[in-house]
Enzyme design. Structure first.
Site, PDB file in Angstrom:
ATOM      1  N   HIS A 138      37.027  62.739  28.831  1.00 58.59           N
ATOM      2  CA  HIS A 138      38.109  61.803  28.465  1.00 58.59           C
ATOM      3  C   HIS A 138      39.172  61.754  29.557  1.00 58.59           C
ATOM      4  O   HIS A 138      39.380  62.721  30.285  1.00 58.59           O
ATOM      5  CB  HIS A 138      38.716  62.121  27.085  1.00 58.59           C
ATOM      6  N   GLU A 143      38.584  58.921  24.335  1.00 62.33           N
ATOM      7  CA  GLU A 143      37.478  59.820  24.027  1.00 62.33           C
ATOM      8  C   GLU A 143      36.138  59.097  24.180  1.00 62.33           C
ATOM      9  O   GLU A 143      36.077  57.861  24.084  1.00 62.33           O
ATOM     10  CB  GLU A 143      37.603  60.311  22.575  1.00 62.33           C
TER      11      GLU A 143
HETATM   12  C1  F6R Z   1      46.908  64.552  28.697  1.00 67.53           C
HETATM   13  C2  F6R Z   1      45.728  63.849  29.178  1.00 67.53           C
HETATM   14  C3  F6R Z   1      44.393  64.480  29.033  1.00 67.53           C
HETATM   15  C4  F6R Z   1      44.279  65.762  29.854  1.00 67.53           C
HETATM   16  C5  F6R Z   1      42.920  66.416  29.669  1.00 67.53           C
HETATM   17  C6  F6R Z   1      42.795  67.719  30.441  1.00 67.53           C
HETATM   18  O1  F6R Z   1      48.064  63.815  28.932  1.00 67.53           O
HETATM   19  O2  F6R Z   1      45.835  62.765  29.667  1.00 67.53           O
HETATM   20  O3  F6R Z   1      43.390  63.574  29.418  1.00 67.53           O
HETATM   21  O4  F6R Z   1      44.478  65.451  31.208  1.00 67.53           O
HETATM   22  O5  F6R Z   1      42.706  66.670  28.315  1.00 67.53           O
HETATM   23  O6  F6R Z   1      43.658  68.651  29.873  1.00 67.53           O
HETATM   24  P1  F6R Z   1      43.848  70.088  30.526  1.00 67.53           P
HETATM   25  O7  F6R Z   1      44.555  69.884  31.807  1.00 67.53           O
HETATM   26  O8  F6R Z   1      44.669  70.845  29.530  1.00 67.53           O
HETATM   27  O9  F6R Z   1      42.485  70.678  30.706  1.00 67.53           O
END
Ligand code: F6R
Length: 247
Positions: A138, A143
């Site tokens: 995503h 999603e």
């Molecule tokens: C949040 C967003 C999400 C995150 C992704 C990765 O604003 O856009 O797409 O970039 O879920 O999250 P982390 O960095 O926590 O693995």
């Protein structure tokens, strides 16, 4: 897609922070699209440091965050608005009125999504969109699905995505909202330039599919292949499954 692989999460964060800082210096009224999550924590820390070291002027910078949980808004624990305040906004001299955010508590979600789209257009569009990627591919909270919404929309979160976000809710997955508001794929692809950052082996499969798989709503990040100016910044872990021909 341009690929850059860094030896560590830290060197990646330093490199991207330097790019963003220089972009602000060159274009003081730049419009940035920003992510939350674990990955950008180091980026924001480096950006705060560079802001002090280079006396970066944020007074004309505008930002739009990618997403927010439904039911949460300004200041609420676990909200992305709160995350951004804690990690970036309270440490840099940005004007509060220049911070664009979706309000997850809006009574009329459809109007709130329209408002956000109009606000981005009124700001002149997003110059540089910074993205993370979920282990399921995503971006924002778009999603994997059959049909991707083009514009800012209400989305239902996968259980895996809720589990990944439990960190911001005291480790309690049941406390993570089931829905979010997110920029749509078209909103993201309308940015003039896109930088996607990913760290750790947990992201390696998604990164590989994003770069060498077909374009599919089953892996929303694959749509980035359709954009002419995308840079993918990885640490060694996230790059581990890429074909040698790409490295
Ligand atoms: C949040 C967003 C999400 C995150 C992704 C990765 O604003 O856009 O797409 O970039 O879920 O999250 P982390 O960095 O926590 O693995």
């Amino acid at each position: 897609m341009k690929l850059e692989v860094y030896e560590s999460e830290r060197t990646l964060a330093q490199a991207l922070a330097a790019v963003v800082a220089s972009a602000i210096e060159v274009r003081p009224d730049i419009v940035l699209g920003l992510p939350t999550g674990r990955t950008p924590v180091a980026l924001y820390a480096e950006l705060v440091k560079l802001t002090t070291d280079r006396a970066i002027d944020w007074s004309h910078v505008r930002t739009f965050n990618l997403d927010e949980f439904v039911g949460l808004g300004d200041g609420a624990a676990g909200s992305y608005r709160r995350f951004m305040h804690d990690h970036l906004f309270r440490h840099v001299p940005i004007r509060p009125e220049h911070i664009g955010f979706l309000d997850g508590r809006a009574a009329d979600i459809a109007s709130e999504c329209d408002r956000y789209e109009r606000a981005i257009v009124a700001a002149g569009g997003i110059d540089v969109m910074i993205l993370g990627i979920g282990a399921n591919g995503h971006i924002g909270f778009n999603e994997p699905c059959e049909v991707l919404p083009a514009r800012t929309n209400r989305v239902v979160l996968e259980e895996g995505s809720r589990a990944e976000n439990a960190l911001w809710f005291g480790g309690r997955i049941e406390a993570v909202p089931r829905e979010a508001l997110s920029m749509g794929m078209g909103t993201i692809l309308s940015a003039r330039e896109i930088v996607l950052m990913a760290t750790g082996e947990r992201k390696a499969n998604a990164v590989r599919e994003m770069m060498v798989g077909g374009v599919t709503t089953r892996l929303p990040a694959s749509f980035l292949q359709l954009h002419p100016h995308v840079t993918v910044m990885l640490d060694e872990g996230a790059a581990v499954r890429l074909p040698a021909t790409l490295r």
